[in-house]
Design a protein around this motif. Structure first.
Motif: not given
Length: 339
Positions: A9-17, A101-111
Motif C-alpha cells: 500500500x502506498x500513499x502518494x502526494x503528487x505536488x506541483x513542486x 517481485x510479484x507484489x501488487x501495489x495499491x496506490x492512493x494519490x492525493x492531488x
C-alpha cells in the motif's frame, strides 16, 4: 503501518513542486517534481542515465529536456512529454518504495481539489501500468485523514500551484466543503521575481534561485531580521537586500486566503462554526512562511476568534494520510487498473 505481504500500500502526494510517497513497508521518499531527458548524444554521455528526476534533473537542466509536468495543480494538457513525465514520476516514486517481485501495489494519490475534478482521466492513464489499484483523493482530505482531524476541522493546504481548503465534517468532503485558489507558492515566486528585478535590475538570478530564497526566508508581518541573498552582478557575487520585496510577495497570500477561509466558515452549520474556527490547520510548503498563521488568526478575530496552526510534517503529511486511507479502504472503494 503494515499491510498484507502480497500487497504494497502506498500513499502518494503528487505536488506541483514536490511529490512524496509513504509505503506500508516503512519506506518514505520525497522528490522534487521535475523530470528530464538528455537532449542529445553528448548529454546522454555526460549524465549516463536515460532519465533524471528531482534535484538531480534540476541541477543538470542545461543538458535536459526538463519538465515540471504539473501546473496550478493540474497535469499539463496537450503535451505528450508532460503526460509521460507524470507517468515516469509516479513510476519512479513507486520504485523508490521498493515493492518486492510479484507484489501488487495499491496506490492512493492525493492531488489538488481542482485536479480531482479536471484531470481524473489523465491521472488514471498516468497510474495505469504503474499500480494495480488506484484511489484518487484531494490533498487536504489526505492530510486530514492522516492527522485523524476528521471532524470540525479546516485544512488549508498551501502548495506551489494551488492552495486547497477543506472542511471536515466526519465524512468524505463534498465539492461544497472544498475550495481551490491559484494564490500559492508559484504565484508568490512570480511576484518576488518581479519585485527583485525592479529593485536590483543589474542582478542575474533564476526562478529556481527565487524559490530557494523564499523557502529559506519567506515571512509576513514584521521582519525578524533582514533578508540578504547573493546573486551575480556583472559576474561578481553581490549581497542583495530583498527584505521589503520578500514581505510584499508573501503578503499577497494573506487577503485571498483570509477571504476564502471566512467564506468557507460561513457555510458551516452555525452551531459548529466555533469548533471549526478553533481548529484550522495549515499544511503544504507554504505553511512554513513565518507569520502566516498569525495573519490568518487575525482575520478570524473579526468573527469571534480562532486558532490557526501549522502541522508538524508538511513534507509527508499528505503521503502519510494517503497511506492511512489505503490501509483502511474497503475493496469496493478501489479502482482496479488492468494491464
Amino acid at each position: 503501518m503494515a499491510g498484507k505481504k502480497d500487497l504494497l500500500h502506498v500513499g502518494i502526494d503528487l505536488g506541483t513542486s514536490r511529490s512524496a510517497i509513504t509505503a506500508s513497508n516503512g519506506s518514505r521518499h520525497v522528490v522534487e517534481s521535475y523530470v528530464g531527458w538528455p537532449v542529445d548524444m553528448v548529454a546522454r554521455k555526460v549524465v549516463k542515465k536515460p532519465i533524471l528526476f528531482g534535484r538531480e534533473a534540476l541541477e543538470n537542466r542545461p543538458m535536459l529536456d526538463l519538465h515540471r509536468p504539473l501546473e496550478r495543480g493540474l497535469i499539463k494538457e496537450g503535451s505528450e512529454k508532460d503526460e509521460a513525465a507524470v507517468r515516469e514520476l509516479l513510476r519512479h516514486l513507486i520504485s523508490l518504495a521498493a515493492p518486492t517481485e510479484g507484489q501488487k501495489v495499491q496506490a492512493v494519490v492525493g492531488v489538488p481539489a481542482e485536479a480531482l475534478r479536471v484531470s481524473r482521466q489523465n491521472l488514471r492513464t498516468a497510474v495505469k501500468g504503474v499500480a494495480d489499484a488506484l484511489m484518487i483523493v484531494s490533498e487536504p482530505f489526505a492530510v486530514a485523514y492522516g492527522l485523524d482531524a476528521l471532524l470540525h476541522t479546516m485544512i488549508i493546504d498551501i502548495g506551489a500551484g494551488t492552495t486547497d481548503f477543506c472542511v471536515m465534517n466526519g465524512r468524505y468532503p463534498t465539492e461544497e466543503d472544498q475550495r481551490t485558489l491559484t494564490n500559492a507558492g508559484d504565484a508568490v515566486d512570480d511576484q518576488l521575481m518581479m519585485l527583485v528585478k525592479a529593485r536590483h535590475p543589474e542582478a542575474r538570478f533564476s526562478i529556481h534561485m527565487i524559490r530557494e530564497w523564499k523557502e529559506a526566508n519567506g515571512f509576513v508581518g514584521e521582519p525578524g531580521a533582514p533578508v540578504h541573498v547573493t546573486a551575480p552582478v556583472s559576474g561578481k557575487p553581490t549581497l542583495l537586500d530583498i527584505t521589503s520585496e520578500m514581505r510584499k510577495a508573501c503578503e499577497t497570500l494573506v487577503a485571498p486566503l483570509s477571504e476564502t477561509m471566512l467564506d468557507l466558515l460561513s457555510r458551516v452549520e452555525p452551531e459548529y462554526q466555533e469548533r471549526v474556527r478553533r481548529n484550522v490547520l495549515l499544511a503544504g510548503g507554504g505553511s512554513q512562511i513565518r507569520g502566516l498563521s498569525a495573519a490568518l488568526e487575525k482575520a478570524l478575530a473579526n468573527v469571534g476568534g480562532g486558532s490557526v496552526r501549522p502541522i508538524e510534517d508538511p513534507v509527508f503529511a499528505g503521503a502519510i494520510g494517503g497511506l492511512a486511507i489505503a490501509l483502511d479502504a474497503p475493496g469496493e472503494d478501489w479502482e482496479q487498473l488492468a494491464g
